[in-house]
Design an enzyme around this catalytic site. Structure first.
Site, PDB file in Angstrom:
ATOM      1  N   SER A 194      -6.023   6.249  -2.575  1.00 51.18           N
ATOM      2  CA  SER A 194      -6.748   7.414  -2.745  1.00 51.18           C
ATOM      3  C   SER A 194      -6.754   7.734  -4.362  1.00 51.18           C
ATOM      4  O   SER A 194      -7.664   8.627  -4.670  1.00 51.18           O
ATOM      5  CB  SER A 194      -6.052   8.477  -2.014  1.00 51.18           C
ATOM      6  OG  SER A 194      -4.870   8.877  -2.491  1.00 51.18           O
ATOM      7  N   SER A 195      -5.935   7.414  -4.997  1.00 54.57           N
ATOM      8  CA  SER A 195      -5.927   7.615  -6.622  1.00 54.57           C
ATOM      9  C   SER A 195      -5.319   6.445  -7.502  1.00 54.57           C
ATOM     10  O   SER A 195      -4.817   5.416  -6.933  1.00 54.57           O
ATOM     11  CB  SER A 195      -5.420   9.007  -6.834  1.00 54.57           C
ATOM     12  OG  SER A 195      -4.004   8.910  -6.577  1.00 54.57           O
ATOM     13  N   GLU A 250      -2.624  12.795   1.642  1.00 54.19           N
ATOM     14  CA  GLU A 250      -3.130  13.850   0.770  1.00 54.19           C
ATOM     15  C   GLU A 250      -3.329  15.163   1.517  1.00 54.19           C
ATOM     16  O   GLU A 250      -3.136  15.205   2.828  1.00 54.19           O
ATOM     17  CB  GLU A 250      -4.463  13.329   0.472  1.00 54.19           C
ATOM     18  CG  GLU A 250      -4.626  12.151  -0.528  1.00 54.19           C
ATOM     19  CD  GLU A 250      -4.084  12.211  -1.788  1.00 54.19           C
ATOM     20  OE1 GLU A 250      -3.821  13.221  -2.420  1.00 54.19           O
ATOM     21  OE2 GLU A 250      -3.807  11.182  -2.590  1.00 54.19           O
ATOM     22  N   ALA A 263       2.461   6.622   4.840  1.00 54.74           N
ATOM     23  CA  ALA A 263       2.664   5.146   4.950  1.00 54.74           C
ATOM     24  C   ALA A 263       3.921   4.624   5.551  1.00 54.74           C
ATOM     25  O   ALA A 263       4.157   3.395   6.140  1.00 54.74           O
ATOM     26  CB  ALA A 263       2.192   4.608   3.778  1.00 54.74           C
ATOM     27  N   TYR A 303       5.598  -2.309 -13.530  1.00 57.76           N
ATOM     28  CA  TYR A 303       5.417  -1.675 -15.015  1.00 57.76           C
ATOM     29  C   TYR A 303       6.526  -2.274 -15.943  1.00 57.76           C
ATOM     30  O   TYR A 303       7.618  -2.285 -15.344  1.00 57.76           O
ATOM     31  CB  TYR A 303       5.308  -0.330 -15.376  1.00 57.76           C
ATOM     32  CG  TYR A 303       5.027  -0.075 -16.735  1.00 57.76           C
ATOM     33  CD1 TYR A 303       3.742  -0.349 -17.495  1.00 57.76           C
ATOM     34  CD2 TYR A 303       5.923   0.549 -17.493  1.00 57.76           C
ATOM     35  CE1 TYR A 303       3.538  -0.171 -18.624  1.00 57.76           C
ATOM     36  CE2 TYR A 303       5.541   1.029 -19.022  1.00 57.76           C
ATOM     37  CZ  TYR A 303       4.402   0.394 -19.385  1.00 57.76           C
ATOM     38  OH  TYR A 303       4.193   0.707 -20.599  1.00 57.76           O
ATOM     39  N   TYR A 357      12.402   3.965 -18.755  1.00 57.59           N
ATOM     40  CA  TYR A 357      11.504   3.381 -17.566  1.00 57.59           C
ATOM     41  C   TYR A 357      12.023   2.162 -17.174  1.00 57.59           C
ATOM     42  O   TYR A 357      12.971   2.121 -16.104  1.00 57.59           O
ATOM     43  CB  TYR A 357       9.956   3.077 -17.948  1.00 57.59           C
ATOM     44  CG  TYR A 357       9.304   2.843 -16.940  1.00 57.59           C
ATOM     45  CD1 TYR A 357       8.533   3.809 -16.437  1.00 57.59           C
ATOM     46  CD2 TYR A 357       9.549   1.597 -16.243  1.00 57.59           C
ATOM     47  CE1 TYR A 357       7.843   3.446 -15.038  1.00 57.59           C
ATOM     48  CE2 TYR A 357       8.609   1.268 -14.981  1.00 57.59           C
ATOM     49  CZ  TYR A 357       7.772   2.481 -14.370  1.00 57.59           C
ATOM     50  OH  TYR A 357       7.135   2.154 -13.189  1.00 57.59           O
ATOM     51  N   LYS A 411      11.725  -1.075  -9.562  1.00 64.57           N
ATOM     52  CA  LYS A 411      10.718  -2.051  -9.529  1.00 64.57           C
ATOM     53  C   LYS A 411      11.245  -3.427  -9.631  1.00 64.57           C
ATOM     54  O   LYS A 411      10.787  -4.299  -9.133  1.00 64.57           O
ATOM     55  CB  LYS A 411      10.088  -1.925 -11.162  1.00 64.57           C
ATOM     56  CG  LYS A 411       9.002  -0.640 -11.344  1.00 64.57           C
ATOM     57  CD  LYS A 411       7.761  -0.739 -10.230  1.00 64.57           C
ATOM     58  CE  LYS A 411       6.988   0.084 -10.242  1.00 64.57           C
ATOM     59  NZ  LYS A 411       5.901   0.427  -9.188  1.00 64.57           N
ATOM     60  N   THR A 435      -1.579   8.970 -15.531  1.00 66.48           N
ATOM     61  CA  THR A 435      -1.094   9.243 -14.211  1.00 66.48           C
ATOM     62  C   THR A 435      -0.669  10.471 -14.179  1.00 66.48           C
ATOM     63  O   THR A 435       0.023  10.770 -15.001  1.00 66.48           O
ATOM     64  CB  THR A 435      -0.313   7.864 -13.662  1.00 66.48           C
ATOM     65  OG1 THR A 435       0.151   8.092 -12.384  1.00 66.48           O
ATOM     66  CG2 THR A 435       0.856   7.636 -14.432  1.00 66.48           C
TER      67      THR A 435
HETATM   68  P1  NAD Z   1      -0.929   7.471  -7.734  1.00 69.28           P
HETATM   69  O1  NAD Z   1      -0.086   8.544  -7.844  1.00 69.28           O
HETATM   70  O2  NAD Z   1      -2.334   7.842  -8.781  1.00 69.28           O
HETATM   71  O3  NAD Z   1      -1.463   7.113  -6.576  1.00 69.28           O
HETATM   72  C1  NAD Z   1      -0.182   6.804  -5.411  1.00 69.28           C
HETATM   73  C2  NAD Z   1      -0.875   6.727  -4.215  1.00 69.28           C
HETATM   74  O4  NAD Z   1       0.140   6.811  -3.122  1.00 69.28           O
HETATM   75  C3  NAD Z   1      -1.986   7.792  -3.594  1.00 69.28           C
HETATM   76  O5  NAD Z   1      -2.932   7.103  -2.948  1.00 69.28           O
HETATM   77  C4  NAD Z   1      -1.188   8.538  -2.689  1.00 69.28           C
HETATM   78  O6  NAD Z   1      -1.807   9.270  -1.829  1.00 69.28           O
HETATM   79  C5  NAD Z   1      -0.379   7.474  -1.983  1.00 69.28           C
HETATM   80  N1  NAD Z   1       1.044   7.983  -1.579  1.00 69.28           N
HETATM   81  C6  NAD Z   1       2.084   8.567  -1.834  1.00 69.28           C
HETATM   82  N2  NAD Z   1       3.060   9.088  -0.823  1.00 69.28           N
HETATM   83  C7  NAD Z   1       2.457   8.360   0.318  1.00 69.28           C
HETATM   84  C8  NAD Z   1       2.841   8.451   1.642  1.00 69.28           C
HETATM   85  N3  NAD Z   1       4.123   8.808   1.752  1.00 69.28           N
HETATM   86  N4  NAD Z   1       2.111   7.809   2.432  1.00 69.28           N
HETATM   87  C9  NAD Z   1       0.797   7.283   1.950  1.00 69.28           C
HETATM   88  N5  NAD Z   1       0.416   7.269   0.913  1.00 69.28           N
HETATM   89  C10 NAD Z   1       1.179   7.873   0.059  1.00 69.28           C
HETATM   90  O7  NAD Z   1      -0.190   6.389  -8.522  1.00 69.28           O
HETATM   91  P2  NAD Z   1      -0.509   5.284  -9.671  1.00 69.28           P
HETATM   92  O8  NAD Z   1      -0.278   5.619 -10.992  1.00 69.28           O
HETATM   93  O9  NAD Z   1      -1.919   4.634  -9.408  1.00 69.28           O
HETATM   94  O10 NAD Z   1       0.536   4.120  -9.056  1.00 69.28           O
HETATM   95  C11 NAD Z   1       0.559   3.044  -8.029  1.00 69.28           C
HETATM   96  C12 NAD Z   1       1.549   1.937  -8.431  1.00 69.28           C
HETATM   97  O11 NAD Z   1       0.982   1.244  -9.738  1.00 69.28           O
HETATM   98  C13 NAD Z   1       2.823   2.471  -8.496  1.00 69.28           C
HETATM   99  O12 NAD Z   1       3.746   1.413  -7.954  1.00 69.28           O
HETATM  100  C14 NAD Z   1       3.043   2.514  -9.995  1.00 69.28           C
HETATM  101  O13 NAD Z   1       4.379   2.243 -10.367  1.00 69.28           O
HETATM  102  C15 NAD Z   1       2.224   1.332 -10.587  1.00 69.28           C
HETATM  103  N6  NAD Z   1       1.895   1.390 -11.786  1.00 69.28           N
HETATM  104  C16 NAD Z   1       1.333   2.365 -12.426  1.00 69.28           C
HETATM  105  C17 NAD Z   1       1.028   2.279 -13.856  1.00 69.28           C
HETATM  106  C18 NAD Z   1       0.477   3.554 -14.484  1.00 69.28           C
HETATM  107  O14 NAD Z   1       0.654   3.575 -15.576  1.00 69.28           O
HETATM  108  N7  NAD Z   1      -0.048   4.361 -13.870  1.00 69.28           N
HETATM  109  C19 NAD Z   1       1.248   1.111 -14.640  1.00 69.28           C
HETATM  110  C20 NAD Z   1       2.113   0.034 -14.179  1.00 69.28           C
HETATM  111  C21 NAD Z   1       2.011  -0.041 -12.726  1.00 69.28           C
END
Ligand code: NAD
Length: 397
Positions: free
Chosen positions: A49-50, A74, A111, A224, A234, A243, A275
């Site tokens: 969703s995001s 959400e 989830a 990451y 981190y 991670k 984020t």
């Molecule tokens: P985000 O917060 O934008 O999205 C998280 C998603 O998880 C959302 O869709 C939310 O609804 C869902 N979610 C959370 N808890 C939930 C639950 N209990 N049940 C169902 N859905 C649930 O996060 P993001 O920044 O896109 O991160 C996603 C992944 O990418 C993570 O593993 C993060 O570590 C990794 N990542 C992020 C970055 C960055 O810079 N943002 C860099 C590298 C890796």
């Protein structure tokens, strides 16, 4: 109601539906402008969703004409509450994606629960038959342990001594020091439980047992790695431990998928983007702001959508995969380029707080931070009333 950014301790408690709609539309338009590619037909995204999950969904729905199922957690709008950004992203993704004539389904709930896994399996059996790609893109601060009925929380802490780093107050646009403390053994265990790979493994096991995985199925999750300025907090902290666990589970899932489906499980190291959590990780906001500045200057800056599109078109379903010695896909190779790193770190060290705030990269970081919650889009008139009651009738499909 007139919806304004409501921010408490750097956390948004309001989201603007029309801004979220614009955010989704912008990503869809970007996806349409990129090349299409031969990819998966049926995709399950956990956390779609995001952020990276939403960008993955759009890249695949438009880039490879995929059907998608998204599981996210959400909040819907209620009385004076606007609903969360991800809620509106789901609603408007569905509205726009009707044009694809494919199936797009949303499940909103936990989830981590067995119940959600069962609901998704039943849906796949009835409507999809099989899944070709599973994306695990969950980011959560807590996970319910259903066997003990205890809510386990993740922590942003160090493994050595306390660490101090800069962050930005997104309301007052000021830089201040944020301290993170040393984690206890329990903090590490809890963070690994919430953000590690065990639930990813549970999903794949459940999909396997339900016989809904296709031959050559693939799954990917996002890690990451980052550079030296964020390492203490981190990669070398509790989040890094989680991670490592995620990466360990990739190998276990890979063995399962290889043997039975000639499939594969992958870890992609993705670049740092704006984020919701960035502001709570000391140094991350400053690092990301300087990184944007440097990557834009060298013409290698990518939007979140473009980044994920490249992952699928070039690396997962293409022949330009870059792997490191731990078998991780290094989609972050542009961020980690030694010249980009050096220039970014020099900038972080050299500039005063006032100078850092003046950077175009910082302005982009702050704009993105507001935009992921639907604010600061030039095309939206934020003085207009939003009839949240009538919008509340819109439900995820
Ligand atoms: P985000 O917060 O934008 O999205 C998280 C998603 O998880 C959302 O869709 C939310 O609804 C869902 N979610 C959370 N808890 C939930 C639950 N209990 N049940 C169902 N859905 C649930 O996060 P993001 O920044 O896109 O991160 C996603 C992944 O990418 C993570 O593993 C993060 O570590 C990794 N990542 C992020 C970055 C960055 O810079 N943002 C860099 C590298 C890796």
């Amino acid at each position: 109601m007139i919806i304004e950014p409501n921010i408490r301790s750097n956390f948004f408690t309001s989201a603007h539906p029309f801004g979220c709609r614009q955010n989704v539309l912008n990503q869809i338009n970007e996806a349409k402008s990129l090349k299409s590619f031969e990819g998966p037909k049926n995709v399950l995204i956990i956390g779609g969703s995001s952020g990276y999950g939403l960008a993955s969904r759009i890249a695949l729905a438009y880039g490879s004409n995929a059907n998608t199922i998204n599981v996210s957690f959400e909040n819907e709008p209620k009385a004076s509450k606007t609903g969360s950004a991800g809620w509106w992203n789901n609603i408007y993704f569905q509205e726009f994606a009707k044009e694809t004539k494919n199936i797009h389904k949303d499940f909103v709930g936990d989830a981590f629960s067995q119940e959600m896994k069962q609901d998704v399996m039943s849906y796949i059996k009835t409507h999809f038959g099989h899944i070709d790609l599973v994306i695990y893109s969950l980011a959560s601060g807590a996970r319910m342990n259903y066997s003990t009925n205890e809510l386990v929380r993740s922590h942003i802490k160090t493994l050595g001594e306390d660490a101090v780093g800069k962050t930005i107050d997104v309301v007052n646009k000021e830089i201040y020091d944020l301290t993170v403390t040393q984690a206890s053994e329990q903090d590490v265990k809890d963070t690994v439980y919430v953000m590690g790979g065990s639930d990813w493994y549970d999903w794949l096991k459940a999909l396997d047992q339900a016989n809904v995985l296709n031959q050559f199925v693939k799954t990917v999750s996002y890690t990451y790695i980052g550079g030296p300025t964020t390492v203490k907090i981190y990669r070398g902290g509790t989040l890094g431990k989680a991670k490592e666990d995620l990466e360990k589970h990739a190998a276990i899932i890979d063995a399962l998928l290889k043997e039975k489906y000639q499939g594969e499980a992958m870890i992609s190291s993705s670049k740092a983007v704006t984020t919701k959590a960035s502001v709570f990780i000391p140094q991350m906001t400053i690092y990301v702001s300087c990184l944007y500045e440097v990557m834009i200057k060298h013409n290698v800056h990518e939007s979140i959508l473009k980044h994920k599109h490249r992952l699928f078109s070039d690396m997962i379903y293409g022949d330009k995969r870059i792997l490191d010695d731990l078998n991780r896909i290094r989609l972050d190779h542009l961020e980690m380029d030694e010249h980009i790193q050096k220039e970014t770190i020099d900038m972080m060290m050299r500039l005063s707080n006032e100078e850092l705030l003046q950077l175009n990269g910082t302005k982009i970081f702050l704009r993105d931070f507001y935009q992921i919650n639907g604010f600061e889009f030039d095309s939206i008139d934020y003085t207009q009333e939003v009839n949240i009651e009538s919008l509340s009738e819109l439900q995820p499909l």
